[in-house]
Design an enzyme around this catalytic site. Sequence first.
Site, PDB file in Angstrom:
ATOM      1  N   GLY A  25      22.422  38.994  37.102  1.00 44.57           N
ATOM      2  CA  GLY A  25      21.552  37.872  37.460  1.00 44.57           C
ATOM      3  C   GLY A  25      21.577  36.764  36.428  1.00 44.57           C
ATOM      4  O   GLY A  25      20.596  36.074  36.204  1.00 44.57           O
ATOM      5  N   GLY A  34      24.248  34.382  36.260  1.00 43.23           N
ATOM      6  CA  GLY A  34      25.122  33.272  36.643  1.00 43.23           C
ATOM      7  C   GLY A  34      26.556  33.466  36.185  1.00 43.23           C
ATOM      8  O   GLY A  34      27.360  32.542  36.270  1.00 43.23           O
ATOM      9  N   GLY A  58      28.586  35.771  37.468  1.00 36.77           N
ATOM     10  CA  GLY A  58      29.382  36.394  38.522  1.00 36.77           C
ATOM     11  C   GLY A  58      29.370  37.902  38.479  1.00 36.77           C
ATOM     12  O   GLY A  58      30.357  38.554  38.852  1.00 36.77           O
ATOM     13  N   SER A  59      28.238  38.491  38.037  1.00 31.96           N
ATOM     14  CA  SER A  59      28.198  39.962  37.935  1.00 31.96           C
ATOM     15  C   SER A  59      28.325  40.631  39.302  1.00 31.96           C
ATOM     16  O   SER A  59      29.005  41.639  39.437  1.00 31.96           O
ATOM     17  CB  SER A  59      26.909  40.420  37.248  1.00 31.96           C
ATOM     18  OG  SER A  59      25.781  40.000  37.984  1.00 31.96           O
ATOM     19  N   ASP A  89      33.160  32.742  43.194  1.00 26.70           N
ATOM     20  CA  ASP A  89      33.053  33.914  42.316  1.00 26.70           C
ATOM     21  C   ASP A  89      34.068  34.993  42.688  1.00 26.70           C
ATOM     22  O   ASP A  89      34.716  35.573  41.811  1.00 26.70           O
ATOM     23  CB  ASP A  89      31.642  34.521  42.403  1.00 26.70           C
ATOM     24  CG  ASP A  89      30.580  33.625  41.783  1.00 26.70           C
ATOM     25  OD1 ASP A  89      30.831  32.415  41.644  1.00 26.70           O
ATOM     26  OD2 ASP A  89      29.495  34.130  41.458  1.00 26.70           O
TER      27      ASP A  89
END
Length: 322
Positions: free
Chosen positions: A99, A101, A103-104, A148
Amino acid sequence: MAEETSGYENEANMTTTCSAPGKIYLFGEHAVVYGKRAIASAINLRTTATVAESDRTTISSLLGTTGIDYAVHPYISRCIESLNIPAVSIKIDSEIPVGSGLGSSAAAVIATLGALNFEFDLGMTHTALAQAGHAIEQDVQGTASPTDTAVSTMGGTMLITPGVSASRLRLIECSIVIGDTEEFSSTKELVGNVRILHESYPGVMDSIFDTIDHLSEIGVPLIERRDYRSVGELMNIDHGLLDAIGVGSAKLSRLVYAARDAGAYGAKITGAGGGGCIVALVSGSGVGGGADAVASAINDAGGRAIRTKASEDGVRVRKQVI
Ligand code: MEV
């Protein structure tokens, strides 16, 4: 897909491990949801999915161990259900803060799909993997651009033009310092807020998105020329525009200004904003140089600095003995 096998034949004792990178945006988050161009780069923080055939389906991560469970593991549950495969155990390990930003979720989705593709011989190409990953992100989040999942699959520094295949640019070679606010950011919520603003002021918002699109356009030759000072200036402009569309915060700006004051070429929000991370481009490519000063300034401003590099490596798979 790059494949490394250990040479062992006994399938019963084998697992498939697949990893995929997180990413930073140089330009274009939010605007890309409205069909505008974006430039993003894979970084050397990765998520790994380890998959083995099993008598029942389990998903293990930092969040615990579950079966198919959309409350705890929505992305991985959707990956499994989108494929016609037997029971499987999946373990997720990640270097990418969730969470943030970076791209997890895309990295977890691409690593999982990549591992399942290899384990069950599904024959998906890189392009198919990126498309399947994008569809999963859209199912779970409601809205998601292809950025992403494309960058996590292909690696490298990429120009994303929605509706057209992504094109590879020269890899960013200078240092990258990320500043994590350690405040959770919901992409779905932020994209929803921007949509409401767009419905209220379509003319204003469209001209901002057009300007961001222009930043991506003129950023391409600057990246090719390795003119990171100018790229940084354009990133600073993009940060102002992201603030204008309501995805900034006092803490994000504190980290951005700390990085700039410490000598970064430029710094901006990366990803959905609200909380999450900023990214700064910094002179030098190894230990020392500008990155130490910028990282210290981010830490002193109350963030958590992460020093990283752009990476050409996309999804990578390996079969191994357990
Ligand atoms: C989130 O990392 C970036 C956004 O542009 C959403 C998306 O591209 O799916 C805000």
